[in-house]
Motif scaffolding. Structure first.
Motif, mmCIF file in Angstrom:
data_model
loop_
_atom_site.group_PDB
_atom_site.id
_atom_site.type_symbol
_atom_site.label_atom_id
_atom_site.label_comp_id
_atom_site.label_asym_id
_atom_site.label_seq_id
_atom_site.Cartn_x
_atom_site.Cartn_y
_atom_site.Cartn_z
ATOM 1 N N ASP A 80 0.867 -1.175 0.000
ATOM 2 C CA ASP A 80 0.000 0.000 0.000
ATOM 3 C C ASP A 80 0.902 1.222 0.000
ATOM 4 O OD1 ASP A 80 -2.097 1.748 0.192
ATOM 5 O OD2 ASP A 80 -2.692 1.167 2.214
ATOM 6 N N PRO A 82 0.662 4.999 -0.844
ATOM 7 C CA PRO A 82 0.006 6.234 -1.266
ATOM 8 C C PRO A 82 1.008 7.263 -1.790
ATOM 9 C CG PRO A 82 -0.063 6.006 1.127
ATOM 10 C CD PRO A 82 0.540 4.758 0.583
ATOM 11 N N THR A 104 -4.214 -1.591 -7.992
ATOM 12 C CA THR A 104 -4.983 -0.374 -8.232
ATOM 13 C C THR A 104 -3.988 0.775 -8.221
ATOM 14 O OG1 THR A 104 -6.874 -1.331 -7.060
ATOM 15 C CG2 THR A 104 -6.897 1.054 -7.433
ATOM 16 N N LYS A 111 -3.201 8.718 -3.241
ATOM 17 C CA LYS A 111 -4.344 7.963 -3.794
ATOM 18 C C LYS A 111 -5.463 8.887 -4.254
ATOM 19 C CE LYS A 111 -3.675 3.745 -1.161
ATOM 20 N NZ LYS A 111 -4.302 2.817 -0.209
ATOM 21 N N LYS A 117 -7.716 -0.217 -12.218
ATOM 22 C CA LYS A 117 -7.298 -1.520 -11.697
ATOM 23 C C LYS A 117 -6.741 -2.356 -12.838
ATOM 24 C CE LYS A 117 -10.404 -1.830 -7.792
ATOM 25 N NZ LYS A 117 -11.382 -2.615 -7.073
ATOM 26 N N SER A 143 0.671 6.603 -7.043
ATOM 27 C CA SER A 143 0.378 5.833 -5.844
ATOM 28 C C SER A 143 -0.302 4.535 -6.260
ATOM 29 C CB SER A 143 -0.482 6.641 -4.866
ATOM 30 O OG SER A 143 -1.637 7.134 -5.482
ATOM 31 N N TYR A 145 -1.942 0.366 -4.763
ATOM 32 C CA TYR A 145 -2.270 -0.660 -3.762
ATOM 33 C C TYR A 145 -2.305 -2.000 -4.510
ATOM 34 C CZ TYR A 145 -4.848 -3.599 -0.523
ATOM 35 O OH TYR A 145 -5.241 -4.627 0.300
ATOM 36 N N CYS A 146 -1.569 -2.983 -4.011
ATOM 37 C CA CYS A 146 -1.503 -4.283 -4.659
ATOM 38 C C CYS A 146 -2.007 -5.346 -3.689
ATOM 39 C CB CYS A 146 -0.063 -4.574 -5.082
ATOM 40 S SG CYS A 146 0.058 -5.856 -6.336
ATOM 41 N N ARG A 147 -2.955 -6.160 -4.145
ATOM 42 C CA ARG A 147 -3.485 -7.210 -3.271
ATOM 43 C C ARG A 147 -3.604 -8.526 -4.038
ATOM 44 N NH1 ARG A 147 -9.053 -8.645 -3.125
ATOM 45 N NH2 ARG A 147 -10.153 -7.790 -4.906
#
Length: 149
Positions: A80, A82, A104, A111, A117, A143, A145-147
């Protein structure tokens, strides 16, 4: 000079490691050192978490086989960011996302701004993905976020 010299030179340059790059398959994404940074490897019965969620690259090319070159930023599952490190803000031009993962991205720090995505796959030329009418995602990721699931 022999007419074979240019041909031999071209073959020699093609054989030099590091001259060409190609995007890895999503299933091949692993951390560069094969383990967590700063930790010694220990024998475990369970997987040691060496899988990467995604990898960003700072080089792109009109020819797909030359993409995903240059510096790379490997992201762990759950990354994560940002605020990307200053040397990576608005630099990424190629992207690979591991299986069962998604990243994302945002166009502005903290962010904010445009968002998109990217699911599992290889994205060698981010300039092919539109970010509005007149812009694209190459060199605009600030920025992320990778999940993985």
């Amino acid at each position: 000079m022999s007419p074979l010299c240019p041909l031999l030179l071209a073959l020699a340059l093609a054989a030099v490691p590091g001259v060409r790059a190609a995007c890895p398959a999503p299933a091949d994404l692993k951390k560069p050192d094969g383990g967590a940074p700063g930790k010694k490897k220990k024998k475990k019965k369970k997987p040691d978490g060496t899988r990467a969620c995604a990898r960003l690259y700072d080089k792109s090319d009109p020819y797909y086989e030359n993409c995903c070159g240059g510096a790379e930023l490997s992201l762990e599952p759950g990354a994560d960011l940002p605020f990307l490190p200053s040397d990576w803000a608005n630099v990424a031009s190629s992207l690979v996302v591991a299986p069962r993962c998604e990243i994302t991205v945002w166009s502005q720090r903290g962010k904010s701004g445009k968002t998109r995505k990217f699911s599992s796959g290889t994205y060698p030329r981010l300039e092919e993905f539109r970010k509005g009418i007149f812009s694209d995602w190459s060199n605009t990721i600030a920025s992320l976020y990778c999940r993985c699931y």
